[in-house]
Design a protein around this motif. Structure first.
Motif, mmCIF file in Angstrom:
data_model
loop_
_atom_site.group_PDB
_atom_site.id
_atom_site.type_symbol
_atom_site.label_atom_id
_atom_site.label_comp_id
_atom_site.label_asym_id
_atom_site.label_seq_id
_atom_site.Cartn_x
_atom_site.Cartn_y
_atom_site.Cartn_z
ATOM 1 N N ASP A 36 -3.447 12.677 -2.618
ATOM 2 C CA ASP A 36 -2.674 13.734 -1.959
ATOM 3 C C ASP A 36 -1.863 13.103 -0.823
ATOM 4 N N PRO A 37 -0.591 12.740 -1.093
ATOM 5 C CA PRO A 37 0.217 12.104 -0.039
ATOM 6 C C PRO A 37 0.398 12.979 1.193
ATOM 7 N N SER A 38 0.328 14.284 1.028
ATOM 8 C CA SER A 38 0.545 15.169 2.174
ATOM 9 C C SER A 38 -0.571 15.065 3.208
ATOM 10 N N SER A 39 -1.718 14.541 2.819
ATOM 11 C CA SER A 39 -2.834 14.405 3.762
ATOM 12 C C SER A 39 -2.707 13.160 4.629
ATOM 13 N N HIS A 40 -1.699 12.328 4.364
ATOM 14 C CA HIS A 40 -1.475 11.111 5.139
ATOM 15 C C HIS A 40 -0.234 11.282 6.007
ATOM 16 N N GLU A 41 -0.316 10.758 7.206
ATOM 17 C CA GLU A 41 0.814 10.854 8.126
ATOM 18 C C GLU A 41 1.918 9.892 7.699
ATOM 19 N N ALA A 42 3.142 10.415 7.552
ATOM 20 C CA ALA A 42 4.250 9.601 7.057
ATOM 21 C C ALA A 42 4.702 8.579 8.097
ATOM 22 N N PRO B 57 10.129 -2.167 6.634
ATOM 23 C CA PRO B 57 10.469 -0.752 6.462
ATOM 24 C C PRO B 57 9.248 0.132 6.664
ATOM 25 N N PRO B 58 9.447 1.400 7.010
ATOM 26 C CA PRO B 58 8.305 2.315 7.149
ATOM 27 C C PRO B 58 7.670 2.600 5.795
ATOM 28 N N LEU B 59 6.374 2.880 5.813
ATOM 29 C CA LEU B 59 5.660 3.208 4.577
ATOM 30 C C LEU B 59 5.572 4.721 4.440
ATOM 31 N N VAL B 60 6.219 5.246 3.405
ATOM 32 C CA VAL B 60 6.166 6.675 3.123
ATOM 33 C C VAL B 60 5.036 6.916 2.127
ATOM 34 N N PRO B 61 4.009 7.694 2.471
ATOM 35 C CA PRO B 61 2.896 7.915 1.539
ATOM 36 C C PRO B 61 3.360 8.626 0.268
ATOM 37 N N THR B 62 3.140 7.985 -0.865
ATOM 38 C CA THR B 62 3.353 8.602 -2.181
ATOM 39 C C THR B 62 2.139 8.272 -3.037
ATOM 40 N N VAL B 63 2.065 8.876 -4.192
ATOM 41 C CA VAL B 63 0.931 8.615 -5.073
ATOM 42 C C VAL B 63 0.872 7.131 -5.434
ATOM 43 N N SER B 64 2.003 6.528 -5.745
ATOM 44 C CA SER B 64 2.004 5.123 -6.169
ATOM 45 C C SER B 64 1.649 4.186 -5.019
ATOM 46 N N LEU C 231 -0.249 4.839 -2.375
ATOM 47 C CA LEU C 231 -1.684 4.988 -2.111
ATOM 48 C C LEU C 231 -2.507 4.324 -3.207
ATOM 49 N N ARG C 232 -2.094 4.510 -4.450
ATOM 50 C CA ARG C 232 -2.828 3.929 -5.578
ATOM 51 C C ARG C 232 -2.739 2.412 -5.566
ATOM 52 N N ASP C 233 -1.540 1.869 -5.331
ATOM 53 C CA ASP C 233 -1.375 0.419 -5.341
ATOM 54 C C ASP C 233 -2.112 -0.237 -4.177
ATOM 55 N N THR C 234 -2.142 0.420 -3.016
ATOM 56 C CA THR C 234 -2.871 -0.144 -1.874
ATOM 57 C C THR C 234 -4.357 -0.215 -2.163
ATOM 58 N N ASP C 235 -4.896 0.789 -2.873
ATOM 59 C CA ASP C 235 -6.322 0.778 -3.204
ATOM 60 C C ASP C 235 -6.691 -0.346 -4.163
ATOM 61 N N LEU C 236 -5.707 -0.924 -4.855
ATOM 62 C CA LEU C 236 -5.992 -2.023 -5.769
ATOM 63 C C LEU C 236 -6.480 -3.262 -5.029
ATOM 64 N N PHE C 237 -6.028 -3.464 -3.780
ATOM 65 C CA PHE C 237 -6.416 -4.679 -3.064
ATOM 66 C C PHE C 237 -7.041 -4.402 -1.693
ATOM 67 N N ASN D 168 5.393 -6.889 -0.175
ATOM 68 C CA ASN D 168 5.294 -7.242 1.243
ATOM 69 C C ASN D 168 5.040 -6.004 2.096
ATOM 70 N N LEU D 169 5.694 -4.903 1.766
ATOM 71 C CA LEU D 169 5.537 -3.659 2.522
ATOM 72 C C LEU D 169 4.095 -3.167 2.470
ATOM 73 N N LEU D 170 3.515 -3.107 1.275
ATOM 74 C CA LEU D 170 2.150 -2.604 1.119
ATOM 75 C C LEU D 170 1.140 -3.522 1.798
ATOM 76 N N ILE D 171 1.309 -4.837 1.629
ATOM 77 C CA ILE D 171 0.354 -5.783 2.194
ATOM 78 C C ILE D 171 0.379 -5.721 3.724
ATOM 79 N N ARG D 172 1.564 -5.720 4.311
ATOM 80 C CA ARG D 172 1.648 -5.748 5.775
ATOM 81 C C ARG D 172 1.199 -4.432 6.395
#
Length: 606
Positions: free
Chosen positions: A286-292, A306-313, A315-321, A342-346
């Motif tokens: 639920d991306p809406s439960s995360h602060e943009a 760049p800023p990280l905008v919470p989306t399903v992908s 959130l899902r990709d971050t949980d992979l690592f 780079n965005l997700l990792i940082r």
């Protein structure tokens, strides 16, 4: 005992190192004294391995191998010595050992000095192939070939289970029999392509790495014992560990199969990948439960991060690592250029720094075709201090308890003519043996230094194949581009934040209604460009979401008085980012895409 040298050949994880370590332990139980010197010959240059002579002073300087040779000949005859060369074999260095490996047991160095080995010295060569070994070398070695098909993953899993709390060991054994082994067979039985080539043991390690801890409950909390692993978490670990290195289609099929075998129901059967475990339940992301957190300041800093905008992908990709990151496990994130690695990792590292309550420093190395192990050492010295103790010298982080060493595009450095990348071999030695050899020929250990990397697929222009011996000892996951709907959501928020700049104060009243339309038009043009023009037509026809981010940033340079002027500038920047890249008649196609987008989305403002 029959020959000076022994070659152990087989893929990573088949038991090469275990074989000689078991033999060493058995000999020690029998009362024999053993000294083992381990090195990766391809992790350093040939000069640093075998030594060199200064042409001006005619002074000889030892290398890692010759320095080890001097040490072993000083040992008494009752002390047995093994020199283990754990790395690729090529003629440039191994041919220098031909006189050592035959009956002469004699090492002749370029300065004329000779080192005579006794019968208490043996060479062990560990590698996964002999493509470049000459018949002269092979005929001098006793060979042991190990096959991945002959190795059972169950002992590895059983060893891992024994390290877990006793209360869940029996459950883990049952779940592995019921789900894990079936899922592993499902992946390999259908010959499903892996995004990053690795071995079967490497895939098993991916899964076990997801279950080593529970950061969703533990991250940032001081608890004596982590909570017990639940069956639902085990299911997600199997799906993420095995599916993380598969295509999205096969990953979704695997998730459906594992949930069906487990008798569990997916939160959303149409989107099986969108399941995650939270508060003891399986839910959809639920991306809406995360602060943009998409602010004007964040957009202005998009050039660096760049800023990280919470989306399903995202959130899902971050949980992979995220579990690997929290547990200091080495890992690789693979994905096409501009997909957000780079965005997700940082951002994940930033979140870890905020939540873990432990000071963490970060070092970043941008690799190119000429990057070598010297560049890695230079960066490590910059962020680490050297501590000397009973076990020798150790590299520790200068600031904080932990250093995350992030290397971007580690498959860009050009391999040598024997298809070996020095930087990959250096990282393999650092991960497997927890250290490296410095200029003083002394082995330096690494402590609280986590190595993570990002790569683009080896099929991408300028990228090279990564050795499976390295990918098998690190965790691997892959991500891809966000969907067009998610891109529209991301750039709607970024454009809305960008329109709050003082330069746009005269059109601020129309900003909220303008941002979504502009974002839809941008994504539409991007989608048409990406679908129409590919790198097969021209090498520079590579379009990614980075172009959209650059588009937003360029728009903030202007001071505009009206919406009409905004649309005019928007079209101008689009032409500079996309049209100027096109060749010849291809530019007319872009003009059509721009015209159609203006009519469809911004017609009322023109």
């Amino acid at each position: 005992e029959q020959r000076m040298g022994v070659g152990i050949i087989g893929p990573s994880g088949c038991g090469k190192s275990t074989m000689w370590k078991v033999l060493e332990a058995a000999y020690k139980r029998m009362g024999r004294t053993y000294r083992v010197h381990v090195m990766n010959p391809k992790a350093i240059s040939r000069v640093r391995l075998l030594g060199h002579m200064d042409h001006d002073t005619r002074e000889w300087f030892d290398g890692v191998l010759t320095a080890s040779a001097r040490k072993v000949i000083k040992e008494p005859p009752t002390t047995h010595n093994w020199i283990v060369c754990d790395g690729d074999i090529d003629p440039e260095w191994v041919e220098s050992l031909n006189s050592v490996l035959d009956d002469n047991r004699l090492l002749t160095m370029p300065n004329g000095e000779r080192i005579q080995f006794g019968t208490n010295v043996n060479f062990i060569f560990e590698t996964d192939h002999l493509r470049f070994a000459s018949p002269a070398t092979i005929s001098r070695l006793n060979m042991i070939f190990l096959s991945e098909e002959d190795i059972d993953v169950r002992p590895l899993v059983a060893s891992w289970i024994l390290k877990q709390p006793e209360v869940i060991q029996s459950q883990l054994e049952m779940w592995c029999e019921e789900l894990f082994y079936k899922a592993l067979d499902w992946v390999y039985k259908g010959n499903k392509p892996l995004i990053v080539e690795t071995t079967r043991m490497g895939m098993v390690s991916n899964v076990l790495g997801h279950m080593s801890n529970n950061p969703e409950a533990n991250l940032g909390q001081n608890v004596d014992e982590p909570p017990e692993l639940t069956k639902k978490e085990f299911i997600l670990a199997v799906c993420r560990g095995l599916g993380g290195n598969l295509t999205d289609e096969h990953r979704a099929d695997l998730t459906r199969e594992v949930f069906k075998w487990a008798g569990e129901s997916l939160p959303d059967t149409t989107k099986p990948l969108n399941a995650h475990f939270y508060d003891g339940m399986l839910n959809c992301y639920d991306p809406s439960s995360h602060e943009a957190g998409v602010t004007l300041e964040a957009v202005q800093q998009s050039a660096s991060l760049p800023p990280l905008v919470p989306t399903v992908s995202t959130l899902r990709d971050t949980d992979l690592f995220r579990r690997w990151l929290a547990d200091e496990q080495p890992f690789i994130v693979c994905g096409p250029e501009g997909c957000g690695k780079n965005l997700l990792i940082r951002h994940a590292i930033g979140r870890l720094q905020n939540e873990a309550g432990v000071s963490i420093s970060m070092a970043t190395l941008n690799c190119n075709a000429r990057t070598s192990s010297k560049d890695v050492l230079q960066k490590l010295r910059q962020f680490c201090s050297v501590v000397t103790g009973n076990t020798g010298r150790t590299f520790r982080p200068k600031e904080g308890r932990r250093l995350i060493f992030y290397m971007k595009d580690i498959n860009l450095p050009t391999p040598d003519k024997y298809d070996t990348s020095e930087i990959i071999m250096f990282l393999q030695q650092a991960v497997m043996h927890k250290g490296f050899y410095d200029e003083d020929l002394e082995f330096v250990q690494l402590e609280h230094i986590q190595i993570i990397a990002s790569v683009a697929p080896s099929s991408t222009l300028g990228r090279h194949h990564i050795a499976t011996r390295f990918t098998a000892i690190v965790r691997v996951c892959s991500i891809t581009y966000p969907s067009m709907e998610e891109l529209t959501d991301i750039y709607s928020q970024m454009m809305a934040a960008a329109l709050t700049t003082p330069n746009y104060q005269n059109i601020a009243d129309k900003a909220m209604s303008l941002a979504p339309k502009v974002a839809e038009a941008m994504v539409d043009i991007y989608a048409n460009m990406k679908g129409r023009f590919t790198v097969d037509m021209h090498e520079h026809y590579l379009f990614s979401p980075r172009d959209l981010t650059q588009w937003v940033m360029q728009m903030m340079r202007y001071e505009l008085e009206s919406v009409e002027a905004f649309v005019e500038v928007w079209c101008y920047e689009a032409a500079r980012i996309f049209r100027d890249r096109l060749v010849g008649d291809d530019q007319a196609h872009f003009d059509g895409f721009l015209k159609n987008a203006l009519i469809a989305y911004l017609g009322s403002y023109c």
